[in-house]
Design an enzyme around this catalytic site. Sequence first.
Site, PDB file in Angstrom:
ATOM      1  N   ASP A 329      -8.229   6.323  -2.508  1.00  0.00           N
ATOM      2  CA  ASP A 329      -7.420   6.232  -3.731  1.00  0.00           C
ATOM      3  C   ASP A 329      -7.854   7.315  -4.711  1.00  0.00           C
ATOM      4  O   ASP A 329      -9.019   7.366  -5.111  1.00  0.00           O
ATOM      5  CB  ASP A 329      -7.578   4.854  -4.384  1.00  0.00           C
ATOM      6  CG  ASP A 329      -6.939   3.748  -3.574  1.00  0.00           C
ATOM      7  OD1 ASP A 329      -6.248   4.078  -2.594  1.00  0.00           O
ATOM      8  OD2 ASP A 329      -7.118   2.572  -3.926  1.00  0.00           O
ATOM      9  N   GLU A 414      -2.478  -4.970   2.818  1.00  0.00           N
ATOM     10  CA  GLU A 414      -2.807  -5.568   4.110  1.00  0.00           C
ATOM     11  C   GLU A 414      -2.797  -7.091   4.042  1.00  0.00           C
ATOM     12  O   GLU A 414      -3.086  -7.683   2.996  1.00  0.00           O
ATOM     13  CB  GLU A 414      -4.191  -5.085   4.563  1.00  0.00           C
ATOM     14  CG  GLU A 414      -4.278  -3.588   4.716  1.00  0.00           C
ATOM     15  CD  GLU A 414      -5.703  -3.083   4.851  1.00  0.00           C
ATOM     16  OE1 GLU A 414      -5.884  -1.927   5.270  1.00  0.00           O
ATOM     17  OE2 GLU A 414      -6.638  -3.838   4.525  1.00  0.00           O
ATOM     18  N   THR A 569      -4.502  -0.237  11.776  1.00  0.00           N
ATOM     19  CA  THR A 569      -5.322   0.968  11.694  1.00  0.00           C
ATOM     20  C   THR A 569      -6.475   0.853  12.677  1.00  0.00           C
ATOM     21  O   THR A 569      -7.341  -0.011  12.500  1.00  0.00           O
ATOM     22  CB  THR A 569      -5.879   1.140  10.270  1.00  0.00           C
ATOM     23  OG1 THR A 569      -4.782   1.204   9.364  1.00  0.00           O
ATOM     24  CG2 THR A 569      -6.701   2.408  10.166  1.00  0.00           C
ATOM     25  N   GLU A 610      -1.867   4.201  11.823  1.00  0.00           N
ATOM     26  CA  GLU A 610      -2.152   5.307  10.909  1.00  0.00           C
ATOM     27  C   GLU A 610      -3.650   5.525  10.878  1.00  0.00           C
ATOM     28  O   GLU A 610      -4.429   4.640  11.228  1.00  0.00           O
ATOM     29  CB  GLU A 610      -1.627   5.015   9.503  1.00  0.00           C
ATOM     30  CG  GLU A 610      -2.306   3.854   8.804  1.00  0.00           C
ATOM     31  CD  GLU A 610      -1.717   3.574   7.442  1.00  0.00           C
ATOM     32  OE1 GLU A 610      -2.460   3.643   6.450  1.00  0.00           O
ATOM     33  OE2 GLU A 610      -0.512   3.263   7.365  1.00  0.00           O
ATOM     34  N   LEU A 613      -8.560   7.571   7.175  1.00  0.00           N
ATOM     35  CA  LEU A 613      -9.097   8.691   6.416  1.00  0.00           C
ATOM     36  C   LEU A 613      -8.537   9.987   6.973  1.00  0.00           C
ATOM     37  O   LEU A 613      -8.288  10.109   8.175  1.00  0.00           O
ATOM     38  CB  LEU A 613     -10.622   8.713   6.504  1.00  0.00           C
ATOM     39  CG  LEU A 613     -11.351   7.518   5.888  1.00  0.00           C
ATOM     40  CD1 LEU A 613     -12.838   7.603   6.190  1.00  0.00           C
ATOM     41  CD2 LEU A 613     -11.120   7.452   4.396  1.00  0.00           C
TER      42      LEU A 613
END
Length: 677
Positions: A329, A414, A569, A610, A613
């Site tokens: 973020d 999530e 993820t 996805e 990082l």
Amino acid sequence: MDVKEEDDEEDDGARRICSSLMVGDDGGMVTSGSNNNRFEQHQVQEQVGTPGGGRRCRPLEEKERTKLRERHRRAITARILAGLRRHGNYNLRVRADINDVIAALATEAGWVVLPDGTTFPSRSQGIKPAGGGSTAVTSSSSHMASQQTPSTSIRGVSCGFRSVPEYNACRMKGVFLPNSPPYDASPNARCQSSSLMGDAGEQSAGHPLINSSVDAVDGMQIVDATPKLPERDFAGSAYIPVYVMLPLGVINMKCELVDPDGLLKQLRLLKSANVDGVMVDCWWGIVEAHSPHEYNWNGYRKLFQMVHELKLKLQVVLSFHECGGNVGDDVCIPLPHWVAEIGRSNPDIFFTDREGRRNPECLSWGVDKERVLRGRTGLEVYFDYMRSFRVEFNDFFEDGVITTIGVGLGPCGELRFPSFPVKHGWRYPGIGEFQCYDQYLLKILRKAAEARGHSFWARGPDNAGSYSSRPHETGFFCDGGDYDGYYGRFFLNWYSKVLVDHGDRVLYLAKLAFEGTRIVAKLSGIHWWYKTASHAAELTAGFYNPCNRDGYAAIMAMLKKHSASLNFTPVEFHMLHQREDFSNSLSDPQAVVWQVTNAAWDVGVEVVSENPLPFLDRVGYNKILDNAKPLADPDGRYLSSFIYHRLSPLLLERQNFMEFERFVKRMHGEAVHDLQV
């Protein structure tokens, strides 16, 4: 952090030096060795004694002032370290010093810091090679190699990697690894010396990881060193669409498109790489920021129109959580102001831990059916937002521009409890804490306990430790602990059911609002303590997945019920960037990936993925490809799409973008000319 007093160090040093010296016949200072050290001995004598041979003494007042200064300095250092640990999530050791702080800051800035202090830019920050090529310049002696200037175009190479993170740390562009000192006998030092500092007739191409061509210029070797790792050939394989996540700050708090001209140039570059589309978050805290039912979609409409004109597709995530404070973020987008006002007078609308600490990252699931939001329930607020979006952008749905809607279901979007808040003291690999202590969730727990006939079970565990505890330190999560007793099974079953019920209700409304459009729910992979019996970190997050129970089957059945896809993820991507010792946390990222993806595929739920990082190297891309198209899967199952995290100027740099284009081709099942088999 322990720091010796200066005068104590001086006294001890003097004793050590004097004990190692002998007085010769001529009164001079000599050692038992050769006379080559006389100059050094003379310097030592000047430091230790006065010309007359006596010890140099400092006044008592000066010693006291030195001690006070040292105590003051240690106190300041301790406060700095405490602040970095608590508020910055820096994993500093107990006896950290300024070197550890500098190393942590450099690592966060994208630099690589080796244990001996050698520091250099990461691969993505390296010096741009001239003429589009990368070469490493070595000479026939280590003396010549040590005289390399920073302007030389080079690519560092090393061997003997013990792990993927070590490989990535050494695999950089535009960085020269100096020869190790002669007293460094470590395998890595010997490897770097042999591969980078070869003699005139030696070539580093003999190493299996290196494919190098060597030329000689003025007696120096010019080595074009390219990592040579085996790769799978994905030519002719399934076509997996690739989307690129847009920056978090692409829309500002006034719902205005930031830098439309610059964004247009970036989108054109993505289009040239044949990406299928982009993904963007539509933040509740921006659109409905000031008053209930007042929606401002202006900036998003301009963005969507730009994407439409470039003939790209859109994946949109409706984000009902705040942005800021989590990994990756770089902007702060709070919940709507009017929600924050309600929270000040009624903090129970937020998740709460056992100590009564509130987490305003998202609304508690206990308010799903409670009219505490200006006359509306949590579910009504979510549905009104989704319906407003569907009406506002109907033309983009009709034209097929918007292909997927992601629905935020909890922290970070999530489906999980916010059991690992750094601001409340959690540090990896802590087990986290249960988040069910707001009055609304406690009321639901009380009803469940009464229905079971045990009203005294209407409480959370009192022996589950704290955020950063380990399982074996608690009576609840340890082997044979209360988690597997009658009360423990009741509580965990209720806790996980709250999670599934929330997802069920929100996805039901999403299916009503976006009929005919694919819906996606995001699930996080909790991998630490997976090798323990209790799977404590998963339990506090709401996944009732101990070693004797499948905690993901109920979630997948709920997704299947609403024809929703799973955005999962693969947590093992974290291992490409962090130097955490995963063995200490009994972690098994690959097992988590296997269990979750197969639980979804077994019931016919599509899986989207996805990267958590950003990364720019081929090792990371190859790992994505291996997960996207599993080689050993007997049914030939693969990801339905992939989202790259995220668009940045660094990605669009020439060398990085060429690597990304290559990755997109392979995801699409196209052949590449430089495949390393």
